[in-house]
Design a protein around this motif. Structure first.
Motif, mmCIF file in Angstrom:
data_model
loop_
_atom_site.group_PDB
_atom_site.id
_atom_site.type_symbol
_atom_site.label_atom_id
_atom_site.label_comp_id
_atom_site.label_asym_id
_atom_site.label_seq_id
_atom_site.Cartn_x
_atom_site.Cartn_y
_atom_site.Cartn_z
ATOM 1 N N LYS A 60 -107.401 -44.386 34.849
ATOM 2 C CA LYS A 60 -107.197 -42.960 34.650
ATOM 3 C C LYS A 60 -105.746 -42.756 34.252
ATOM 4 O O LYS A 60 -104.887 -43.623 34.457
ATOM 5 N N THR A 61 -105.441 -41.598 33.658
ATOM 6 C CA THR A 61 -104.080 -41.296 33.194
ATOM 7 C C THR A 61 -103.430 -40.190 34.014
ATOM 8 O O THR A 61 -102.377 -39.684 33.622
ATOM 9 N N SER A 62 -104.010 -39.818 35.113
ATOM 10 C CA SER A 62 -103.427 -38.819 36.006
ATOM 11 C C SER A 62 -103.976 -39.041 37.405
ATOM 12 O O SER A 62 -105.126 -39.443 37.578
ATOM 13 N N ARG A 63 -103.141 -38.755 38.403
ATOM 14 C CA ARG A 63 -103.609 -38.896 39.780
ATOM 15 C C ARG A 63 -104.713 -37.909 40.124
ATOM 16 O O ARG A 63 -105.532 -38.155 41.008
ATOM 17 N N LYS A 64 -104.749 -36.793 39.394
ATOM 18 C CA LYS A 64 -105.749 -35.769 39.676
ATOM 19 C C LYS A 64 -107.091 -36.082 39.038
ATOM 20 O O LYS A 64 -108.096 -35.452 39.367
ATOM 21 N N GLU A 65 -107.122 -37.017 38.095
ATOM 22 C CA GLU A 65 -108.367 -37.346 37.405
ATOM 23 C C GLU A 65 -109.212 -38.308 38.236
ATOM 24 O O GLU A 65 -108.723 -38.972 39.150
ATOM 25 N N ASP A 66 -110.469 -38.367 37.898
ATOM 26 C CA ASP A 66 -111.349 -39.375 38.470
ATOM 27 C C ASP A 66 -111.253 -40.650 37.653
ATOM 28 O O ASP A 66 -110.964 -40.626 36.452
ATOM 29 N N PHE A 67 -111.509 -41.761 38.295
ATOM 30 C CA PHE A 67 -111.492 -43.036 37.590
ATOM 31 C C PHE A 67 -112.676 -43.126 36.629
ATOM 32 O O PHE A 67 -113.770 -42.617 36.901
ATOM 33 N N THR A 68 -112.438 -43.782 35.513
ATOM 34 C CA THR A 68 -113.478 -44.030 34.513
ATOM 35 C C THR A 68 -113.649 -45.532 34.339
ATOM 36 O O THR A 68 -112.662 -46.256 34.184
ATOM 37 N N GLY A 69 -114.878 -45.985 34.369
ATOM 38 C CA GLY A 69 -115.146 -47.406 34.209
ATOM 39 C C GLY A 69 -115.086 -47.849 32.760
ATOM 40 O O GLY A 69 -115.263 -47.053 31.825
ATOM 41 N N CYS A 70 -114.803 -49.119 32.557
ATOM 42 C CA CYS A 70 -114.744 -49.681 31.205
ATOM 43 C C CYS A 70 -116.123 -49.611 30.553
ATOM 44 O O CYS A 70 -117.142 -49.893 31.180
ATOM 45 N N GLN A 71 -116.144 -49.256 29.262
ATOM 46 C CA GLN A 71 -117.391 -49.154 28.518
ATOM 47 C C GLN A 71 -117.602 -50.312 27.550
ATOM 48 O O GLN A 71 -118.696 -50.450 27.001
ATOM 49 N N ASN A 72 -116.585 -51.099 27.329
ATOM 50 C CA ASN A 72 -116.694 -52.174 26.329
ATOM 51 C C ASN A 72 -115.936 -53.403 26.831
ATOM 52 O O ASN A 72 -114.768 -53.607 26.505
ATOM 53 N N TYR A 73 -116.618 -54.239 27.598
ATOM 54 C CA TYR A 73 -115.975 -55.391 28.218
ATOM 55 C C TYR A 73 -115.842 -56.567 27.243
ATOM 56 O O TYR A 73 -116.670 -56.753 26.337
ATOM 57 N N ILE A 74 -114.798 -57.350 27.468
ATOM 58 C CA ILE A 74 -114.625 -58.650 26.825
ATOM 59 C C ILE A 74 -115.112 -59.712 27.817
ATOM 60 O O ILE A 74 -114.748 -59.669 28.991
ATOM 61 N N LYS A 75 -115.927 -60.654 27.356
ATOM 62 C CA LYS A 75 -116.528 -61.631 28.266
ATOM 63 C C LYS A 75 -116.147 -63.053 27.876
ATOM 64 O O LYS A 75 -115.874 -63.351 26.705
ATOM 65 N N ASP A 76 -116.145 -63.943 28.884
ATOM 66 C CA ASP A 76 -115.901 -65.359 28.611
ATOM 67 C C ASP A 76 -117.230 -66.072 28.418
ATOM 68 O O ASP A 76 -118.299 -65.444 28.340
ATOM 69 N N ASN A 77 -117.185 -67.390 28.332
ATOM 70 C CA ASN A 77 -118.398 -68.178 28.067
ATOM 71 C C ASN A 77 -119.413 -68.112 29.205
ATOM 72 O O ASN A 77 -120.585 -68.454 29.023
ATOM 73 N N TYR A 78 -118.964 -67.708 30.402
ATOM 74 C CA TYR A 78 -119.862 -67.613 31.562
ATOM 75 C C TYR A 78 -120.404 -66.192 31.746
ATOM 76 O O TYR A 78 -121.113 -65.926 32.719
ATOM 77 N N GLY A 79 -120.046 -65.278 30.824
ATOM 78 C CA GLY A 79 -120.486 -63.896 30.942
ATOM 79 C C GLY A 79 -119.647 -63.059 31.874
ATOM 80 O O GLY A 79 -119.980 -61.901 32.154
ATOM 81 N N ARG A 80 -118.530 -63.602 32.361
ATOM 82 C CA ARG A 80 -117.660 -62.853 33.257
ATOM 83 C C ARG A 80 -116.750 -61.928 32.454
ATOM 84 O O ARG A 80 -116.298 -62.287 31.363
ATOM 85 N N HIS A 81 -116.472 -60.768 32.986
ATOM 86 C CA HIS A 81 -115.577 -59.814 32.324
ATOM 87 C C HIS A 81 -114.135 -60.310 32.417
ATOM 88 O O HIS A 81 -113.617 -60.526 33.511
ATOM 89 N N THR A 82 -113.503 -60.463 31.269
ATOM 90 C CA THR A 82 -112.104 -60.908 31.228
ATOM 91 C C THR A 82 -111.220 -59.934 30.450
ATOM 92 O O THR A 82 -110.073 -60.249 30.135
ATOM 93 N N GLY A 83 -111.736 -58.760 30.146
ATOM 94 C CA GLY A 83 -110.948 -57.772 29.428
ATOM 95 C C GLY A 83 -111.774 -56.547 29.115
ATOM 96 O O GLY A 83 -112.983 -56.488 29.372
ATOM 97 N N CYS A 84 -111.097 -55.537 28.540
ATOM 98 C CA CYS A 84 -111.756 -54.280 28.181
ATOM 99 C C CYS A 84 -111.104 -53.717 26.930
ATOM 100 O O CYS A 84 -109.877 -53.786 26.771
ATOM 101 N N ARG A 85 -111.936 -53.152 26.038
ATOM 102 C CA ARG A 85 -111.445 -52.507 24.818
ATOM 103 C C ARG A 85 -111.576 -50.994 24.952
ATOM 104 O O ARG A 85 -112.604 -50.484 25.385
#
Length: 334
Positions: free
Chosen positions: A87-112
């Motif tokens: 989030k970009t403000s303390r007053k906002e709610d958190f937003t989850g990543c919508q576009n993950y980067i994955k490794d060879n095991y399918g684990r999330h290693t980043g977000c776009r």
């Protein structure tokens, strides 16, 4: 949520609570307060040591795109999964990543991310993980967005060289950003390379000029017999701009065949005008020929001269006299 699903609770400072489903395919987040101390960065919550993510890095590029990447924890198994919230403000709610980067095991290693606006914003990131039967450490970090921007290359780089001054003026426009409009907010680094030419025994050399302000530079060591290329990049000049150097512009070549001067410009212009005039005259001449061939000229009986056949002329005169006599005899008879 069914009562049969097991929950693991991780308690963080400042009444922050994160609940994970034990299955790594899902994650539920509840946050009541977050970061009363904005200077707190890279904090790791409770859990097994070595299970939190490592080397968390975010970069903003092309004005409004952002990538965040990380390495999985050293002591986690292959079925551990991570989830990013921001989030970009303390007053906002958190937003989850919508576009993950994955490794060879399918684990999330980043977000776009897309459509990111910088302005004077801070961003708050939280990455937690889940694995069946293991308590994964959470990770949180605060980042000032303008500091992680990778500036785009300077725009519209042009070079104009003149024979009279034996110099070249290099001009450009500032890089594109979403939050800075003042040209004075940038300074530049220029690299001018003298291209190699084996036929003329010219070696490749380069010259670097740093901390250039403004949007132009005069290159005074120009030689018409050599070939050059120039590239430019930008950085901060005392504003809310990243202090890291931005992307290089595409090299622009100049010199030799690309030399321009007042005299050469005039000669080129004269050549073009002369060619156009010749073409115009040829077109007019062809048109007049066609028109004159289709319109017959009137005959002038007073100025035309033809060879005269005296025998034919005498015969015509005789016929005219005989016709007159015949007419006279007929009139007398009647």
């Amino acid at each position: 949520m069914s009562s049969s699903e097991e929950l693991n609770e991780i308690t963080l400072p400042k009444c922050t609570k994160i609940y994970h489903q034990a299955k790594f395919t899902s994650s539920v987040l509840f946050v009541h307060h977050y970061w009363n101390n904005p200077k707190e960065m890279g904090f790791q919550g409770g859990g097994m040591n070595g299970t939190a993510i490592e080397n968390f890095v975010c970069v903003i590029f092309n004005v409004s795109f952002m990538n965040c990447t990380w390495h999985v924890g050293r002591n986690v198994s292959g079925d551990t999964q991570y989830f990013l919230y921001w989030k970009t403000s303390r007053k906002e709610d958190f937003t989850g990543c919508q576009n993950y980067i994955k490794d060879n095991y399918g684990r999330h290693t980043g977000c776009r991310f897309q459509n990111v606006t910088i302005e004077n914003k801070r961003a708050y990131f939280l990455v937690n993980g889940s694995r069946n039967g293991q308590n994964i450490q959470s990770y949180k970090k605060m980042i000032i967005l303008y500091k992680i921007e990778k500036l785009t290359p300077p725009l519209n780089v042009t070079v104009n060289c003149t024979e009279a001054s034996h110099g070249c003026e290099i001009q450009w426009q500032p890089p594109r950003t979403s939050h800075v409009k003042r040209r004075a907010c940038f300074k530049y680094e220029i690299v001018i390379e003298n291209k190699a030419d084996p036929e003329k025994n010219i070696r490749s050399t380069s010259r670097t000029e740093s901390s250039i302000t403004g949007n132009s530079y005069i290159f005074e060591s120009f030689s018409a017999e050599k070939r050059y290329s120039v590239k430019i990049r930008a950085t901060d000049n005392g504003c809310l701009v990243s202090t890291s150097w931005g992307e290089w512009s595409t090299p622009v070549e100049f010199g030799t065949s690309q030399l321009t001067s007042t005299s050469s410009y005039i000669l080129s212009l004269i050549s073009v005008l002369a060619a156009g005039l010749v073409l115009f005259l040829c077109t007019v001449r062809t048109y007049l020929k066609k028109v004159s061939a289709t319109i017959p000229w009137p005959r002038d009986p007073f100025h035309e001269h033809y060879p005269m056949d005296f025998k034919i002329e005498y015969k015509n005169q005789s016929i005219m006299h005989e016709t007159e006599d015949t007419i006279a005899i007929i009139e007398e008879v009647t």
